[in-house]
Design an enzyme around this catalytic site. Structure first.
Site, PDB file in Angstrom:
ATOM      1  NE  ARG A 172       0.265   1.331   3.405  1.00 27.46           N
ATOM      2  CZ  ARG A 172       1.210   2.223   3.659  1.00 27.46           C
ATOM      3  NH1 ARG A 172       2.475   1.863   3.725  1.00 27.46           N
ATOM      4  NH2 ARG A 172       0.936   3.497   3.851  1.00 27.46           N
ATOM      5  CB  ALA A 189       0.063   7.203  -3.313  1.00 29.76           C
ATOM      6  NE  ARG A 194      -6.226   0.703  -1.511  1.00 31.23           N
ATOM      7  CZ  ARG A 194      -5.564   1.248  -0.486  1.00 31.23           C
ATOM      8  NH1 ARG A 194      -4.262   1.103  -0.383  1.00 31.23           N
ATOM      9  NH2 ARG A 194      -6.209   1.931   0.432  1.00 31.23           N
ATOM     10  CG  ASP A 217      -3.182   8.149  -0.989  1.00 34.74           C
ATOM     11  OD1 ASP A 217      -2.956   8.513   0.177  1.00 34.74           O
ATOM     12  OD2 ASP A 217      -2.926   7.005  -1.413  1.00 34.74           O
ATOM     13  CG  ASN A 266      -2.531  11.347   3.219  1.00 34.06           C
ATOM     14  OD1 ASN A 266      -1.977  10.535   2.485  1.00 34.06           O
ATOM     15  ND2 ASN A 266      -2.135  11.539   4.466  1.00 34.06           N
ATOM     16  CE  LYS A 267      -5.076   5.153   4.835  1.00 38.83           C
ATOM     17  NZ  LYS A 267      -6.109   4.306   4.177  1.00 38.83           N
TER      18      LYS A 267
HETATM   19  O1  MRU Z   1      -4.462   3.031   2.381  1.00 38.09           O
HETATM   20  P1  MRU Z   1      -2.994   3.274   2.264  1.00 38.09           P
HETATM   21  O2  MRU Z   1      -2.189   2.683   3.347  1.00 38.09           O
HETATM   22  O3  MRU Z   1      -2.492   2.921   0.872  1.00 38.09           O
HETATM   23  O4  MRU Z   1      -2.863   4.851   2.393  1.00 38.09           O
HETATM   24  C1  MRU Z   1      -1.593   5.429   2.331  1.00 38.09           C
HETATM   25  C2  MRU Z   1      -1.609   6.875   2.591  1.00 38.09           C
HETATM   26  O5  MRU Z   1      -2.643   7.483   2.773  1.00 38.09           O
HETATM   27  C3  MRU Z   1      -0.279   7.595   2.527  1.00 38.09           C
HETATM   28  O6  MRU Z   1      -0.268   8.678   3.396  1.00 38.09           O
HETATM   29  C4  MRU Z   1      -0.074   8.101   1.093  1.00 38.09           C
HETATM   30  O7  MRU Z   1      -0.171   7.050   0.178  1.00 38.09           O
HETATM   31  C5  MRU Z   1       1.183   8.808   0.910  1.00 38.09           C
HETATM   32  S1  MRU Z   1       2.527   7.712   1.095  1.00 38.09           S
HETATM   33  C6  MRU Z   1       3.885   8.204   0.427  1.00 38.09           C
END
Ligand code: MRU
Length: 347
Positions: free
Chosen positions: A46, A48, A89, A237, A247-248
């Site tokens: 996981r 981005a 995704r 993301d 983002n998350k």
């Molecule tokens: O659901 P995930 O774990 O793929 O989400 C990841 C995130 O939200 C990260 O903060 C984002 O991808 C940036 S990582 C360099």
């Protein structure tokens, strides 16, 4: 600190299973497109940038599967791979960016022999991976200037080596600041529901020898009020034309808290996380995940199993809450719309 979490041997992509970390170092071997689709969808890998890198290898595995006799079958294979992986995704733009890049490289090399095209696409996937590491190092260089001795910095989710080609976006900044000899403390949001902060970020910081404190997602407001957190660094993301980004889940709440407490909020992301076809953050598709992630913890139910739940995997943060966006191209200040257009040379 470069994390070795993916290995390519020409016909198998091995990935470190992030669902098992930090308890177990289990490697998953991917030999075909379907396996790549599953590890992205089920979040064995996981983050981005990493999703984009792994998807590019998914395309390579699909064109290496069985003998392809002519360019039409080759074309069909590429389209199949793009179609399947596009559904894995929906939020991180890096996925679509990487698939698009692979497709364009194929289109530009149709006149070559089939064997040559396979080699060119394999090289392209390896370049996407290496370029991501290079971009992380550049961002880290710019971002580390914002960290000073005595800072208490908050991060959310995992934006480290595990989420990228191997160094990290927000965490890359911390690695660089540490290398520069800065003395700071990182507060790590555990990041419900799948705990990327607790399981992955804490693990990476520990290995890098960076001082950190793990907190639950509802503690940062209190720590900001007490003056213990004085900066926030997160990844992204998908960042759109006006600077707003996805983002998350939980990032938006942190950004609001930072604003109220007058704390700078830094977004660290490579150019591959920008979607300049969208004008505002409200247009970003938000992935809704399985209710099991909320109701169960390690296969044990922690709520009535028939509960109705909401489980958006990401949220969106408007540009008004961002202090600067740090990319490998440089640091983008407000007004974001204007300065993003300048840095990406948009007409
Ligand atoms: O659901 P995930 O774990 O793929 O989400 C990841 C995130 O939200 C990260 O903060 C984002 O991808 C940036 S990582 C360099």
């Amino acid at each position: 600190m470069i994390i070795k979490h993916i290995k390519w041997n020409g016909c198998v992509l091995s990935v470190l299973d992030q669902k098992m970390l930090p308890l177990e170092m289990r490697w998953i071997k991917c030999r075909d497109l379907n396996k790549i689709f599953l590890i992205i969808r089920d979040m064995n890998i996981r983050g981005a940038p990493l999703i984009g890198i792994v998807a590019a290898f998914g395309v390579v595995l699909h064109i290496k599967k069985g003998r392809i006799k002519d360019i039409f079958t080759f074309d069909k294979r590429i389209n199949e791979a793009v179609e399947v992986l596009s559904k894995s995704r929906p939020t991180a733009i890096n996925l679509y960016w990487a698939l698009d890049r692979m497709k364009k490289v194929f289109d530009n090399n149709r006149d070559k022999t089939l064997n040559e095209i396979v080699c060119i696409l394999e090289e392209e996937a390896l370049s996407i991976w290496q370029e991501d590491i290079d971009m992380s190092h550049k961002m880290a260089g710019f971002g580390a200037d914002f960290i000073n001795d005595g800072d208490g910095v908050l991060t959310h989710c995992n934006a480290g080596g595990l989420a990228t080609g191997g160094y990290g976006t927000a965490l890359g900044v911390f690695f660089k600041a540490k290398e520069n000899g800065v003395n700071f403390l990182v507060y790590v949001d555990e990041t419900r529901p799948v705990l990327q902060g607790a399981r992955l970020t804490a693990w990476e910081l520990k290995q890098a020898g960076i001082k950190y404190r793990l907190i639950t997602d509802n503690m940062s407001g209190f720590l900001m009020k007490q003056g213990r957190i004085n900066k926030v660094f997160v990844g992204a993301d998908r960042i759109v034309k006006n600077g707003g980004f996805a983002n998350k889940i939980g990032t938006y709440s942190v950004a609001q808290l930072a604003k109220i407490h007058n704390i700078p909020f830094y977004v660290v992301a490579p150019s591959t996380s920008f979607d300049l076809t969208l004008s505002s953050e409200g247009e970003i598709p938000i992935e809704e995940r399985d209710s099991k992630e909320i109701i169960f913890f390690n296969n044990i139910s922690i709520a009535p199993v028939d509960s109705n739940v909401e489980n958006p995997a990401f949220d969106i943060t408007p540009p008004s809450l961002i202090t600067v966006i740090i990319t490998e191209k440089g640091v983008i200040n407000s007004p974001f719309q204007e300065n993003i257009a300048k840095i990406f040379k948009l007409k």
